[in-house]
Motif scaffolding. Sequence first.
Motif, PDB file in Angstrom:
ATOM      1  N   PHE A 165       0.787  -1.233   0.000  1.00  0.00           N
ATOM      2  CA  PHE A 165       0.000   0.000   0.000  1.00  0.00           C
ATOM      3  C   PHE A 165       0.829   1.301   0.000  1.00  0.00           C
ATOM      4  O   PHE A 165       0.603   2.177  -0.826  1.00  0.00           O
ATOM      5  CB  PHE A 165      -0.950  -0.060   1.206  1.00  0.00           C
ATOM      6  N   PRO A 166       1.811   1.467   0.910  1.00  0.00           N
ATOM      7  CA  PRO A 166       2.458   2.791   1.016  1.00  0.00           C
ATOM      8  C   PRO A 166       3.524   3.104  -0.031  1.00  0.00           C
ATOM      9  O   PRO A 166       3.906   4.257  -0.163  1.00  0.00           O
ATOM     10  CB  PRO A 166       3.131   2.753   2.399  1.00  0.00           C
ATOM     11  N   PHE A 167       4.051   2.104  -0.763  1.00  0.00           N
ATOM     12  CA  PHE A 167       5.278   2.311  -1.546  1.00  0.00           C
ATOM     13  C   PHE A 167       5.262   3.540  -2.455  1.00  0.00           C
ATOM     14  O   PHE A 167       6.157   4.387  -2.374  1.00  0.00           O
ATOM     15  CB  PHE A 167       5.584   1.071  -2.389  1.00  0.00           C
ATOM     16  N   VAL A 168       4.278   3.646  -3.362  1.00  0.00           N
ATOM     17  CA  VAL A 168       4.286   4.756  -4.318  1.00  0.00           C
ATOM     18  C   VAL A 168       4.004   6.078  -3.601  1.00  0.00           C
ATOM     19  O   VAL A 168       4.693   7.077  -3.813  1.00  0.00           O
ATOM     20  CB  VAL A 168       3.264   4.524  -5.446  1.00  0.00           C
ATOM     21  N   ALA A 169       3.011   6.073  -2.703  1.00  0.00           N
ATOM     22  CA  ALA A 169       2.620   7.307  -2.025  1.00  0.00           C
ATOM     23  C   ALA A 169       3.785   7.901  -1.222  1.00  0.00           C
ATOM     24  O   ALA A 169       4.074   9.085  -1.335  1.00  0.00           O
ATOM     25  CB  ALA A 169       1.431   7.031  -1.099  1.00  0.00           C
ATOM     26  N   ARG A 170       4.480   7.051  -0.449  1.00  0.00           N
ATOM     27  CA  ARG A 170       5.517   7.599   0.435  1.00  0.00           C
ATOM     28  C   ARG A 170       6.725   8.095  -0.345  1.00  0.00           C
ATOM     29  O   ARG A 170       7.516   8.891   0.153  1.00  0.00           O
ATOM     30  CB  ARG A 170       5.927   6.581   1.486  1.00  0.00           C
ATOM     31  N   GLU A 171       6.909   7.636  -1.588  1.00  0.00           N
ATOM     32  CA  GLU A 171       7.993   8.154  -2.411  1.00  0.00           C
ATOM     33  C   GLU A 171       7.579   9.479  -3.057  1.00  0.00           C
ATOM     34  O   GLU A 171       8.361  10.406  -3.154  1.00  0.00           O
ATOM     35  CB  GLU A 171       8.361   7.110  -3.479  1.00  0.00           C
ATOM     36  N   LEU A 172       6.305   9.546  -3.493  1.00  0.00           N
ATOM     37  CA  LEU A 172       5.857  10.720  -4.244  1.00  0.00           C
ATOM     38  C   LEU A 172       5.565  11.931  -3.359  1.00  0.00           C
ATOM     39  O   LEU A 172       5.780  13.063  -3.775  1.00  0.00           O
ATOM     40  CB  LEU A 172       4.601  10.379  -5.059  1.00  0.00           C
ATOM     41  N   ILE A 173       5.050  11.696  -2.148  1.00  0.00           N
ATOM     42  CA  ILE A 173       4.645  12.834  -1.309  1.00  0.00           C
ATOM     43  C   ILE A 173       5.813  13.798  -1.058  1.00  0.00           C
ATOM     44  O   ILE A 173       5.712  14.987  -1.386  1.00  0.00           O
ATOM     45  CB  ILE A 173       3.998  12.355   0.010  1.00  0.00           C
ATOM     46  N   GLY A 209      10.448   9.337  -9.716  1.00  0.00           N
ATOM     47  CA  GLY A 209       9.909   8.995  -8.402  1.00  0.00           C
ATOM     48  C   GLY A 209       8.861   7.905  -8.516  1.00  0.00           C
ATOM     49  O   GLY A 209       8.805   6.974  -7.714  1.00  0.00           O
ATOM     50  N   ILE A 210       8.037   8.007  -9.558  1.00  0.00           N
ATOM     51  CA  ILE A 210       7.012   6.994  -9.785  1.00  0.00           C
ATOM     52  C   ILE A 210       7.657   5.650 -10.116  1.00  0.00           C
ATOM     53  O   ILE A 210       7.288   4.614  -9.563  1.00  0.00           O
ATOM     54  CB  ILE A 210       6.055   7.429 -10.920  1.00  0.00           C
ATOM     55  N   ILE A 211       8.676   5.680 -10.988  1.00  0.00           N
ATOM     56  CA  ILE A 211       9.363   4.433 -11.347  1.00  0.00           C
ATOM     57  C   ILE A 211       9.963   3.783 -10.100  1.00  0.00           C
ATOM     58  O   ILE A 211       9.846   2.579  -9.887  1.00  0.00           O
ATOM     59  CB  ILE A 211      10.456   4.715 -12.412  1.00  0.00           C
ATOM     60  N   TYR A 212      10.560   4.611  -9.246  1.00  0.00           N
ATOM     61  CA  TYR A 212      11.156   4.123  -8.001  1.00  0.00           C
ATOM     62  C   TYR A 212      10.103   3.433  -7.135  1.00  0.00           C
ATOM     63  O   TYR A 212      10.280   2.309  -6.675  1.00  0.00           O
ATOM     64  CB  TYR A 212      11.761   5.319  -7.254  1.00  0.00           C
ATOM     65  N   GLY A 213       8.979   4.111  -6.940  1.00  0.00           N
ATOM     66  CA  GLY A 213       7.918   3.545  -6.109  1.00  0.00           C
ATOM     67  C   GLY A 213       7.340   2.270  -6.712  1.00  0.00           C
ATOM     68  O   GLY A 213       7.122   1.280  -6.020  1.00  0.00           O
ATOM     69  N   VAL A 214       7.129   2.286  -8.037  1.00  0.00           N
ATOM     70  CA  VAL A 214       6.522   1.130  -8.701  1.00  0.00           C
ATOM     71  C   VAL A 214       7.439  -0.092  -8.641  1.00  0.00           C
ATOM     72  O   VAL A 214       6.987  -1.203  -8.368  1.00  0.00           O
ATOM     73  CB  VAL A 214       6.179   1.475 -10.173  1.00  0.00           C
ATOM     74  N   ILE A 215       8.730   0.107  -8.826  1.00  0.00           N
ATOM     75  CA  ILE A 215       9.639  -1.048  -8.857  1.00  0.00           C
ATOM     76  C   ILE A 215       9.714  -1.704  -7.469  1.00  0.00           C
ATOM     77  O   ILE A 215       9.744  -2.927  -7.337  1.00  0.00           O
ATOM     78  CB  ILE A 215      11.048  -0.649  -9.396  1.00  0.00           C
ATOM     79  N   LEU A 216       9.692  -0.868  -6.413  1.00  0.00           N
ATOM     80  CA  LEU A 216       9.715  -1.434  -5.059  1.00  0.00           C
ATOM     81  C   LEU A 216       8.391  -2.107  -4.725  1.00  0.00           C
ATOM     82  O   LEU A 216       8.345  -3.165  -4.106  1.00  0.00           O
ATOM     83  CB  LEU A 216      10.016  -0.354  -4.030  1.00  0.00           C
ATOM     84  N   CYS A 217       7.295  -1.473  -5.153  1.00  0.00           N
ATOM     85  CA  CYS A 217       5.960  -2.035  -4.934  1.00  0.00           C
ATOM     86  C   CYS A 217       5.859  -3.390  -5.627  1.00  0.00           C
ATOM     87  O   CYS A 217       5.381  -4.370  -5.055  1.00  0.00           O
ATOM     88  CB  CYS A 217       4.923  -1.059  -5.482  1.00  0.00           C
ATOM     89  N   ASN A 218       6.368  -3.457  -6.866  1.00  0.00           N
ATOM     90  CA  ASN A 218       6.318  -4.694  -7.627  1.00  0.00           C
ATOM     91  C   ASN A 218       7.173  -5.793  -6.977  1.00  0.00           C
ATOM     92  O   ASN A 218       6.739  -6.937  -6.875  1.00  0.00           O
ATOM     93  CB  ASN A 218       6.804  -4.425  -9.054  1.00  0.00           C
ATOM     94  N   ALA A 219       8.361  -5.424  -6.508  1.00  0.00           N
ATOM     95  CA  ALA A 219       9.242  -6.420  -5.879  1.00  0.00           C
ATOM     96  C   ALA A 219       8.557  -7.038  -4.674  1.00  0.00           C
ATOM     97  O   ALA A 219       8.567  -8.251  -4.475  1.00  0.00           O
ATOM     98  CB  ALA A 219      10.558  -5.771  -5.466  1.00  0.00           C
ATOM     99  N   ARG A 220       7.926  -6.189  -3.859  1.00  0.00           N
ATOM    100  CA  ARG A 220       7.262  -6.706  -2.666  1.00  0.00           C
ATOM    101  C   ARG A 220       6.020  -7.512  -3.046  1.00  0.00           C
ATOM    102  O   ARG A 220       5.751  -8.560  -2.451  1.00  0.00           O
ATOM    103  CB  ARG A 220       6.896  -5.530  -1.752  1.00  0.00           C
ATOM    104  N   GLU A 280      16.943   6.516  -8.221  1.00  0.00           N
ATOM    105  CA  GLU A 280      17.378   7.345  -7.104  1.00  0.00           C
ATOM    106  C   GLU A 280      18.288   8.469  -7.589  1.00  0.00           C
ATOM    107  O   GLU A 280      18.150   9.625  -7.213  1.00  0.00           O
ATOM    108  CB  GLU A 280      18.164   6.455  -6.136  1.00  0.00           C
ATOM    109  N   TRP A 281      19.213   8.090  -8.476  1.00  0.00           N
ATOM    110  CA  TRP A 281      20.176   9.030  -9.023  1.00  0.00           C
ATOM    111  C   TRP A 281      19.466  10.110  -9.828  1.00  0.00           C
ATOM    112  O   TRP A 281      19.748  11.305  -9.696  1.00  0.00           O
ATOM    113  CB  TRP A 281      21.167   8.237  -9.878  1.00  0.00           C
ATOM    114  N   LYS A 282      18.492   9.691 -10.651  1.00  0.00           N
ATOM    115  CA  LYS A 282      17.742  10.638 -11.492  1.00  0.00           C
ATOM    116  C   LYS A 282      16.918  11.606 -10.622  1.00  0.00           C
ATOM    117  O   LYS A 282      16.835  12.790 -10.920  1.00  0.00           O
ATOM    118  CB  LYS A 282      16.792   9.874 -12.423  1.00  0.00           C
TER     119      LYS A 282
END
Lengths: 290, 276
Positions: A165-173, A209-220, A280-282
């Motif tokens: 649930f939190p992955f994308v939101a907590r990265e984007l906020i 930021g979205i890509i970062y959140g999505v990739i972590l969300c997908n891994a989990r 992260e770098w981007k």
Amino acid sequence: MSAPIHTVHSSKSPTGRAQTEPPVVRRLLIAVALIFLALFLALPLAAVFSQAFEKGLTVYLAALKEADTLSSIKLTLITAAVTVPLNLFFGVTAAWAIAKFNFTGKNLLITLIDLPFSVSPVISGLIYVLIFGLQGWIGPWLQEHDIKIVFAVPGIILATIFVTFPFVARELIPLMEAQGKEEEEAALVLGATGLQTFFRVTLPNVKWGIIYGVILCNARAMGEFGAVSVVSGHIRGMTNTVPLHVEILYNEYNYTAAFAVASLLAFLALITLMVKSVAEWKVRQQLENN
Amino acid sequence: MKFFKRHNNVLPGFGVTLGFTVFYLSIIVLIPLSALVFKTMGLTWGEFITTVTAPRVVASYKITFGAALVAALINSVFGVLVAWVLVRYNFPGRRIVDALIDLPFALPTAVAGITLATIYSPNGWVGRFLEPHGIKVAFTPLGIVLAMTFIGLPFVVRTVQPVVEEIETELEEAATCLGATRWQTLVRVIFPLLSPSILTGFALSFARGVGEYGSIIFIAGNMPMVSEITPLLIITKLEQFDYRGATAIACVMLLTSFTLLLAINLLQKWSRRHAE
């Protein structure tokens, strides 16, 4: 965080004389840190692949081609395909409301969004059993109408949505907060509609930021074990995700097959780490350009 | 209901996005979590206390919290060291090592579990060297500590690392100019700057360890009273259709997690103020 501090900081030489330890101490500390990391991180990673290929490529491929393995892969892909878009949509919506507007109760809302991260995975599965299970709130009604949620695919998907649930939101906020709303306001003044502003101004700014959140969300989502284990029912070929299938193979002492299937997940983890590092770098670069 | 009060702002979409956020949060997180609390309230106080203080349950708390504490301490020491080495020193492969730190976040817990169990079993890669010295890791409480250390490590490194990056070298220069030795500077200047983040990382790692399930059950041995963690006990109760027992224990775990979350939030606020 203002830009000048960053430049000062990045020009800092790590070997300034009075500001660092003697070379001997430095090498010793590096060695201790690397040995610790090798033992705890590199060794397990190497072990997964080594065990998977222990009996050769043929056995490895045979384990992957097995019918139960294939159906577990299919279920994991379905779960991720439902979970990730839903949580992505939620994450973007929540970030827009929280980052671009001021309202009372904002901090409480952020804390509540983070809540699933502090709940034990086992409890994340249990709560759905308590609602949809036979002894649960609407379990009897569901049974009357012959709808299966718990110990079936919908339960697995629900539990996965909860833990990711939190992955994308907590990265984007924080990212959208840091970028402010001047650009959006300018777009609106120039006559863009709300959606145009979002898709042409906001989205390109938070893309990484979205890509970062999505990739972590997908891994989990693909790797979740505890929560899914509680709601799955462990029916081979039916309600087994890849991590659950790894467990079954391992408990049947079929180690090579267990590690062969596990190597798929380890491979996914490596790709996740790579994409994450780039994202992260981007993001950092984009924030510094602002 | 003017709880979420909007202030003047020209951007559109506040009502829709906030409405959806609260709706989705409610159906996915808040209502299911409240089910746990309501189910627990269905028990009488006596029943609840007897369930959550049964000897086997108390033993599982001790193992879970004890192991999580040891793991968090190990991570605090090595996590700070790793963060320091990654920020301050240059060595070949630093970038790769830095990316690898997040492996425990990315590697599914079941994979971590079977791998650690294999490496540390008596004939595994590491276990075979420990076995002759009488050190048993797999299938003992030591295995639980090991698994919790693995999954908790990134929390300490990733909370301490940005703080080390922010430390301005002028502070160290000033300390040196005033006659401090390097050791004195580290202990009296650097450490106080880092301590709030170390505490936060410690708490995060501890909280993660307490709730962890997947990576532990393969290596723990899962013997009641000896190496059975609380999350596993909840699952055992569920499999025996003891829903009330499972719910009561889960409620204790949930309250503990929320207390920890509150503590972590306060720590983070404190460290942010500390940094300014």
